[in-house]
Design a protein around this motif. Sequence first.
Motif, short mmCIF file in Angstrom:
data_model
loop_
_atom_site.label_atom_id
_atom_site.label_comp_id
_atom_site.label_asym_id
_atom_site.label_seq_id
_atom_site.Cartn_x
_atom_site.Cartn_y
_atom_site.Cartn_z
N SER A 168 0.85 -1.21 0.00
CA SER A 168 0.00 0.00 0.00
C SER A 168 0.87 1.24 0.00
O SER A 168 1.73 1.41 0.87
CB SER A 168 -0.92 0.01 1.23
OG SER A 168 -1.87 -1.02 1.16
N SER A 169 0.63 2.13 -0.96
CA SER A 169 1.43 3.35 -1.06
C SER A 169 0.90 4.45 -0.14
O SER A 169 1.55 5.49 0.01
CB SER A 169 1.44 3.85 -2.51
OG SER A 169 0.12 4.09 -2.97
N LEU A 170 -0.27 4.23 0.47
CA LEU A 170 -0.89 5.25 1.31
C LEU A 170 -1.29 4.66 2.66
O LEU A 170 -1.15 3.46 2.90
CB LEU A 170 -2.14 5.81 0.62
CG LEU A 170 -1.95 6.45 -0.76
CD1 LEU A 170 -3.30 6.73 -1.38
CD2 LEU A 170 -1.14 7.73 -0.67
N LEU A 171 -1.81 5.51 3.54
CA LEU A 171 -2.53 5.07 4.72
C LEU A 171 -3.98 4.86 4.29
O LEU A 171 -4.49 5.58 3.42
CB LEU A 171 -2.46 6.13 5.82
CG LEU A 171 -1.05 6.60 6.22
CD1 LEU A 171 -1.15 7.77 7.20
CD2 LEU A 171 -0.24 5.47 6.83
N MET A 172 -4.67 3.91 4.91
CA MET A 172 -6.03 3.63 4.48
C MET A 172 -6.87 3.20 5.67
O MET A 172 -6.36 2.62 6.63
CB MET A 172 -6.05 2.54 3.42
CG MET A 172 -7.42 2.22 2.85
SD MET A 172 -7.36 1.05 1.46
CE MET A 172 -6.94 -0.45 2.31
N GLY A 173 -8.17 3.49 5.61
CA GLY A 173 -9.08 3.06 6.65
C GLY A 173 -10.50 3.49 6.33
O GLY A 173 -10.76 4.09 5.28
N PRO A 174 -11.44 3.19 7.23
CA PRO A 174 -12.83 3.58 7.01
C PRO A 174 -12.96 5.10 6.84
O PRO A 174 -12.19 5.87 7.40
CB PRO A 174 -13.53 3.11 8.29
CG PRO A 174 -12.66 2.02 8.82
CD PRO A 174 -11.26 2.43 8.47
N GLN A 175 -13.95 5.50 6.06
CA GLN A 175 -14.11 6.93 5.77
C GLN A 175 -14.31 7.75 7.03
O GLN A 175 -13.81 8.87 7.13
CB GLN A 175 -15.29 7.14 4.81
CG GLN A 175 -15.43 8.59 4.37
CD GLN A 175 -16.41 8.76 3.22
OE1 GLN A 175 -16.79 7.78 2.59
NE2 GLN A 175 -16.81 9.98 2.96
N LYS A 176 -15.04 7.22 8.02
CA LYS A 176 -15.27 7.97 9.25
C LYS A 176 -13.96 8.25 9.99
O LYS A 176 -13.82 9.28 10.65
CB LYS A 176 -16.25 7.24 10.16
CG LYS A 176 -15.76 5.91 10.69
CD LYS A 176 -16.77 5.27 11.62
CE LYS A 176 -16.27 3.93 12.18
NZ LYS A 176 -17.27 3.31 13.09
N VAL A 177 -13.00 7.34 9.86
CA VAL A 177 -11.70 7.55 10.50
C VAL A 177 -10.93 8.64 9.76
O VAL A 177 -10.37 9.56 10.36
CB VAL A 177 -10.89 6.24 10.52
CG1 VAL A 177 -9.51 6.48 11.14
CG2 VAL A 177 -11.64 5.17 11.31
N THR A 232 -6.31 7.22 1.87
CA THR A 232 -7.45 6.89 1.03
C THR A 232 -8.44 6.11 1.88
O THR A 232 -8.06 5.28 2.70
CB THR A 232 -7.02 6.06 -0.20
OG1 THR A 232 -8.16 5.82 -1.03
CG2 THR A 232 -6.43 4.72 0.20
N SER A 233 -9.71 6.43 1.72
CA SER A 233 -10.75 5.77 2.50
C SER A 233 -11.21 4.50 1.79
O SER A 233 -11.39 4.49 0.58
CB SER A 233 -11.94 6.70 2.71
OG SER A 233 -11.59 7.79 3.54
#
Length: 286
Positions: A168-177, A232-233
């Motif tokens: 993964s080139s980014l941080l990612m998680g749920p949109q609310k986070v 990215t969400s």
Amino acid sequence: GWAKKPLEKMTGEPDDRDTSVETFAMGEAVGVYARDKLCIAPESCANVDFVEAQEESDAPFSAARWDGIFGLALSSSSQPTEFNAIQQLYKQRAIQSPMFALYLGPRMTDQAEITLGGWKSSHAVGTPLWVPLSSTNYWQFTLQEVLVGNVSVPICNNSCQAVIDTGSSLLMGPQKVGDAIKSLLHSHASDCSTTSLAALPNIGFRVNGTLLELRPNDYMDTSADTCLFAWTSSLDQPDFQGTTPVLVLGMPFLRHWYTIFDFDSSGPRIGFALARQSDEGNHVAR
């Protein structure tokens, strides 16, 4: 040639081998099971099973500059360990320990290194923080808290999970986070001016009571006319997320934290140490 009987020799025609469909980066590859000798040095070799691709989707493989995918995850309970390169290298005495470590330079043009069979203190500042895995399906662990500056993001309450992902080139998680983190960042910086960016706080991830922080230059992608938060969400809930928020920590985290992946059968774990870089004195774990 057989998924569930990897030690049984193939008989008959090569086309009789078991096939597998592997998904990767929104694409997929179809291949047959095969075995070959994997050597990481002239005298350090092991027999390892893999999927020999016969068909690939256009995306992402047609534009790829690489030839294959070298998986470094833990083996799932349903998968024979013969497909796990690290475990086979260790079992067949090609490496000293069942682990690997990843060092990334702070920029894309900087040198990077993967160490098989151990880790290098020359890449780390201080002693690694060792963290047990909360799931052996991924390099996943419990995340106690996420902070922006000194403000705790109201999402975890000791119930979040995090996954380290070298792909993964980014941080990612749920949109609310993501929305909660971005809101706190906007309270410090309203635009891409040098003054605003200088006011951005660190983002911290509390793991086993220790705060692992990223500085603004770790999590912001800036140029002459733009600035982007390296996040990215995830619109869909990935399989590993379950019912609790899960953050995927990709390249922005791995560039700042030298990460060690330990397959030890007595308890797989992951280690974090500040990556030794030219600006290492600016920040330590606390």
